[in-house]
Design an enzyme around this catalytic site. Structure first.
Site, PDB file in Angstrom:
ATOM      1  N   TYR A 183     -27.943  -4.125  23.298  1.00  0.00           N
ATOM      2  CA  TYR A 183     -27.048  -4.895  22.429  1.00  0.00           C
ATOM      3  C   TYR A 183     -27.693  -5.122  21.055  1.00  0.00           C
ATOM      4  O   TYR A 183     -27.085  -4.885  20.011  1.00  0.00           O
ATOM      5  CB  TYR A 183     -26.715  -6.233  23.090  1.00  0.00           C
ATOM      6  CG  TYR A 183     -25.862  -7.148  22.244  1.00  0.00           C
ATOM      7  CD1 TYR A 183     -24.491  -6.936  22.122  1.00  0.00           C
ATOM      8  CD2 TYR A 183     -26.430  -8.228  21.560  1.00  0.00           C
ATOM      9  CE1 TYR A 183     -23.710  -7.772  21.331  1.00  0.00           C
ATOM     10  CE2 TYR A 183     -25.648  -9.073  20.778  1.00  0.00           C
ATOM     11  CZ  TYR A 183     -24.289  -8.847  20.669  1.00  0.00           C
ATOM     12  OH  TYR A 183     -23.514  -9.674  19.886  1.00  0.00           O
ATOM     13  N   LYS A 213     -26.503  -3.685  17.302  1.00  0.00           N
ATOM     14  CA  LYS A 213     -26.186  -4.520  16.137  1.00  0.00           C
ATOM     15  C   LYS A 213     -27.126  -4.193  14.975  1.00  0.00           C
ATOM     16  O   LYS A 213     -26.731  -4.266  13.801  1.00  0.00           O
ATOM     17  CB  LYS A 213     -26.267  -5.998  16.508  1.00  0.00           C
ATOM     18  CG  LYS A 213     -25.205  -6.441  17.538  1.00  0.00           C
ATOM     19  CD  LYS A 213     -23.788  -6.226  17.042  1.00  0.00           C
ATOM     20  CE  LYS A 213     -22.744  -6.863  17.957  1.00  0.00           C
ATOM     21  NZ  LYS A 213     -21.368  -6.661  17.494  1.00  0.00           N
TER      22      LYS A 213
HETATM   23  N1  LIG Z   1     -19.885 -15.221  20.525  1.00  0.00           N
HETATM   24  C1  LIG Z   1     -21.116 -15.086  20.057  1.00  0.00           C
HETATM   25  O1  LIG Z   1     -22.014 -15.914  20.301  1.00  0.00           O
HETATM   26  C2  LIG Z   1     -21.454 -13.901  19.167  1.00  0.00           C
HETATM   27  C3  LIG Z   1     -22.644 -13.948  18.436  1.00  0.00           C
HETATM   28  C4  LIG Z   1     -22.968 -12.876  17.609  1.00  0.00           C
HETATM   29  C5  LIG Z   1     -22.124 -11.795  17.518  1.00  0.00           C
HETATM   30  N2  LIG Z   1     -20.982 -11.762  18.247  1.00  0.00           N
HETATM   31  C6  LIG Z   1     -20.129 -10.583  18.118  1.00  0.00           C
HETATM   32  O2  LIG Z   1     -18.837 -11.009  17.733  1.00  0.00           O
HETATM   33  C7  LIG Z   1     -17.859 -10.128  18.260  1.00  0.00           C
HETATM   34  C8  LIG Z   1     -16.809 -10.922  19.014  1.00  0.00           C
HETATM   35  O3  LIG Z   1     -17.440 -11.676  20.032  1.00  0.00           O
HETATM   36  P1  LIG Z   1     -16.652 -12.729  20.942  1.00  0.00           P
HETATM   37  O4  LIG Z   1     -17.621 -13.771  21.336  1.00  0.00           O
HETATM   38  O5  LIG Z   1     -15.370 -13.110  20.286  1.00  0.00           O
HETATM   39  O6  LIG Z   1     -16.414 -11.839  22.252  1.00  0.00           O
HETATM   40  P2  LIG Z   1     -15.103 -11.267  22.926  1.00  0.00           P
HETATM   41  O7  LIG Z   1     -15.559 -10.530  24.147  1.00  0.00           O
HETATM   42  O8  LIG Z   1     -14.080 -12.335  23.073  1.00  0.00           O
HETATM   43  O9  LIG Z   1     -14.551 -10.256  21.826  1.00  0.00           O
HETATM   44  C9  LIG Z   1     -14.743  -8.884  21.876  1.00  0.00           C
HETATM   45  C10 LIG Z   1     -13.385  -8.214  21.831  1.00  0.00           C
HETATM   46  O10 LIG Z   1     -13.596  -6.810  21.699  1.00  0.00           O
HETATM   47  C11 LIG Z   1     -12.644  -6.158  22.519  1.00  0.00           C
HETATM   48  N3  LIG Z   1     -13.142  -4.841  22.884  1.00  0.00           N
HETATM   49  C12 LIG Z   1     -14.157  -4.526  23.735  1.00  0.00           C
HETATM   50  N4  LIG Z   1     -14.278  -3.190  23.833  1.00  0.00           N
HETATM   51  C13 LIG Z   1     -13.337  -2.657  23.018  1.00  0.00           C
HETATM   52  C14 LIG Z   1     -12.965  -1.330  22.679  1.00  0.00           C
HETATM   53  N5  LIG Z   1     -13.578  -0.268  23.233  1.00  0.00           N
HETATM   54  N6  LIG Z   1     -11.960  -1.148  21.809  1.00  0.00           N
HETATM   55  C15 LIG Z   1     -11.311  -2.206  21.265  1.00  0.00           C
HETATM   56  N7  LIG Z   1     -11.604  -3.483  21.536  1.00  0.00           N
HETATM   57  C16 LIG Z   1     -12.613  -3.694  22.405  1.00  0.00           C
HETATM   58  C17 LIG Z   1     -12.488  -7.069  23.746  1.00  0.00           C
HETATM   59  O11 LIG Z   1     -11.275  -6.811  24.428  1.00  0.00           O
HETATM   60  C18 LIG Z   1     -12.560  -8.446  23.107  1.00  0.00           C
HETATM   61  O12 LIG Z   1     -11.275  -8.932  22.778  1.00  0.00           O
HETATM   62  C19 LIG Z   1     -18.617  -9.094  19.100  1.00  0.00           C
HETATM   63  O13 LIG Z   1     -18.862  -7.937  18.325  1.00  0.00           O
HETATM   64  C20 LIG Z   1     -19.919  -9.814  19.407  1.00  0.00           C
HETATM   65  O14 LIG Z   1     -20.977  -8.903  19.650  1.00  0.00           O
HETATM   66  C21 LIG Z   1     -20.630 -12.796  19.078  1.00  0.00           C
END
Ligand SMILES: NC(=O)c1ccc[n+]([C@@H]2O[C@H](COP(=O)([O-])OP(=O)(O)OC[C@H]3O[C@@H](n4cnc5c(N)ncnc54)[C@H](O)[C@@H]3O)[C@@H](O)[C@H]2O)c1
Length: 261
Positions: free
Chosen positions: A168, A172
């Site tokens: 992961y 990133k």
């Molecule tokens: N929540 C956190 O603490 C956090 C921190 C840093 C970065 N992020 C990043 O932020 C983004 C969103 O995170 P989140 O917490 O809302 O998680 P989340 O799992 O709710 O959101 C990810 C979304 O991506 C979609 N997805 C997954 N694979 C896919 C594909 N092949 N094609 C299209 N859509 C796809 C999922 O259906 C989901 O709706 C991610 O990239 C995550 O790595 C999150």
């Protein structure tokens, strides 16, 4: 009290702009859609989950905005092309791409030497190849328009070197590299490419991996409260707007000062 209503003359306004947000079914993606729409953008809410994307589009519409939902797998070039074509068919332009879709909560936490090869390949495909493919699909329209904003959602884990999910963190980190390189290639086309690196943020996904999510990391922060999706959405709107015209190739950490790099 000063009005916060956007007008087309404000450099922060997104009136007349069209945005695609991937991973829009919930969490950060839905918050970004609502914030971009509140600033005036018309939205394409795209996600692997068609139902989730539809619910987000409905939430935008209920809040007074305009949105369509598109089902897309960001690892599939044909589906991505369809997402771009649908956007152009519906709105005639595409100004903003938020590459937010990512594999995150469902990933294994293991030492690097125990990670399954298939999982490594899958996370690279979704988190790194996906944003590249989506950028490729919208680039011709952005170049023609002489305007574009590509915002890649990375993670503060790249800077902290968070252990036990090196696939992961590497994906990133790759996305941050992609941001920097693409930015230099498209600056003359009027396109800015930036990345956002959120800290641990309360979403359904993050709550599912952390038993006491509300308290996680809070004591380490300069701002001692849990991070919410809306804490990041303001930066997305700023980077999508004319107000950020001269900012490109950058990665901005939004984590309430948990890590000062
Ligand atoms: N929540 C956190 O603490 C956090 C921190 C840093 C970065 N992020 C990043 O932020 C983004 C969103 O995170 P989140 O917490 O809302 O998680 P989340 O799992 O709710 O959101 C990810 C979304 O991506 C979609 N997805 C997954 N694979 C896919 C594909 N092949 N094609 C299209 N859509 C796809 C999922 O259906 C989901 O709706 C991610 O990239 C995550 O790595 C999150």
């Amino acid at each position: 009290m000063a009005s916060t209503k956007h007008t087309s003359s404000s450099p922060f306004s997104l009136l007349g702009r069209v945005a695609i947000v991937t991973g829009a079914a919930g969490g950060l993606g839905r918050a970004f859609c609502l914030a971009l729409a509140a600033a005036g953008a018309r939205l394409v809410a795209a996600d692997l989950s068609e139902e989730g994307a539809r619910q987000t589009a409905e939430a935008v519409t209920a809040a007074g905005g305009e949105a369509v939902a598109v089902a897309v797998d960001v690892t599939n070039p044909t589906e991505i092309e369809r997402m771009a074509t649908t956007t152009l068919g519906r709105w005639g332009q595409v100004d903003i791409l938020v590459n937010n879709a990512g594999l995150y909560a469902t990933l294994s936490r293991r030492p690097f030497y125990e990670l399954p090869v298939e999982e490594w390949e899958r996370v690279m495909a979704v988190n790194l190849k996906g944003p590249w493919l989506c950028a490729c699909a919208v680039y011709p329209a952005m170049k023609k328009q002489g305007y574009g904003r590509i915002i890649n959602v990375a993670s503060a884990t790249f800077f902290s070197g968070s252990p036990l999910w090196s696939h992961y963190v590497a994906s990133k980190g790759g996305l941050i590299g992609l941001t920097r390189s693409m930015a230099r290639e498209v600056g003359d086309d009027g396109i800015c490419v930036n990345a956002i690196a959120p800290g641990f943020t309360l979403t359904e996904a993050s709550r599912s991996v952390m038993p006491n999510a509300e308290a996680y990391g809070v004591a380490r922060g300069a701002i001692k409260r849990a991070e919410q999706p809306d804490d990041i959405a303001g930066l997305v709107v700023f980077l999508a707007s004319d107000a950020s015209n001269f900012i490109t190739g950058q990665t901005m950490v939004v984590d309430g000062g948990r890590h000062l790099y």
